[in-house]
Design an enzyme around this catalytic site. Sequence first.
Site, mmCIF file in Angstrom:
data_model
loop_
_atom_site.group_PDB
_atom_site.id
_atom_site.type_symbol
_atom_site.label_atom_id
_atom_site.label_comp_id
_atom_site.label_asym_id
_atom_site.label_seq_id
_atom_site.Cartn_x
_atom_site.Cartn_y
_atom_site.Cartn_z
ATOM 1 C CG ASP A 15 45.624 43.008 36.309
ATOM 2 O OD1 ASP A 15 45.314 41.793 36.250
ATOM 3 O OD2 ASP A 15 46.555 43.503 35.643
ATOM 4 C CG HIS A 32 40.041 34.563 38.900
ATOM 5 N ND1 HIS A 32 40.618 35.758 38.554
ATOM 6 C CD2 HIS A 32 40.523 33.633 38.031
ATOM 7 C CE1 HIS A 32 41.425 35.558 37.509
ATOM 8 N NE2 HIS A 32 41.386 34.278 37.179
ATOM 9 C CG LEU A 126 27.161 52.062 43.880
ATOM 10 C CD1 LEU A 126 28.177 53.185 44.018
ATOM 11 C CD2 LEU A 126 27.772 50.768 44.382
#
Length: 244
Positions: A15, A32, A126
């Site tokens: 955020d 963004h 991962l």
Amino acid sequence: MTHSRIPRHIAIIMDGNGRWAKKRFLPRYAGHKAGVETVRKILKLCAEQKIKVLTLFAFSSENWRRPKKEVSLLMELFMTALQREVKRLDKNNVRLRIIGVREAFTEKLQELIHEAEKRTEHNSGLTLNIAANYGGHWDIVEAAKRLAEKVEQGTLKSQEINESLFAEQLCLANLPEPDLFIRTGGEKRISNFLLWQLAYTEMYLTETLWPDFDKAAFMEALNSFSARQRRFGRTSEQVEEENA
Ligand code: IPE
Ligand code: IPE
Ligand code: MG
């Protein structure tokens, strides 16, 4: 596991992109975009630190309420990032999964998601979960529906439903629950992210805006985690005895 220096699973609410851009007199979109760069860096760090699972909140089921223009720019960014990064993710042995309601996306995006998952499904490094059009309430309701269907079909008795059976129906089934939850951007809420899965997760809330979340900030979060004692309801003496 009661004591572990390195979290196996980290879940992050990324955020603060909008505020980062605003501070620089840039459009929210620039924030963004900068946020995608941070994702790249954090992925690299997670691999270095031998983190097994990383779950990132990219777009919540509530984010459709944003201005239309921002929503479509976010979708575009998601699409380009997928197109650009999948090859590299695959090369780095990352297994990619997208969690959330994908039917709301364009056909093209759904196709890209499908291809990316397929291409990386056998990778053993991962596991990267991207939560897109995801909501914690939705996840739980879907699990309940699946169990109800089994009961309806007669393959399950309602008395047989327990916590582990329920968890098996959730999006992140078969993965360890998050050990560490990070929220950047200063808010102190879960915003309908992983509700069930965060039951005993260690929380790390930081004012740092997501595009500014660098290696030092990430290491600070890991250090904070490693200094904590996870008790899962027991006393600290019990935990110390067990780890002695
Ligand atoms: C998080 O950054 C990214 C998404 C929700 C897609 P924000 O866009 O919420 O940034 P702030 O909270 O407005 O600063
Ligand atoms: C949460 O961030 C969702 C993502 C980071 C994708 P928001 O910025 O949308 O959260 P709220 O609405 O302020 O709680
Ligand atoms: Mg926000």
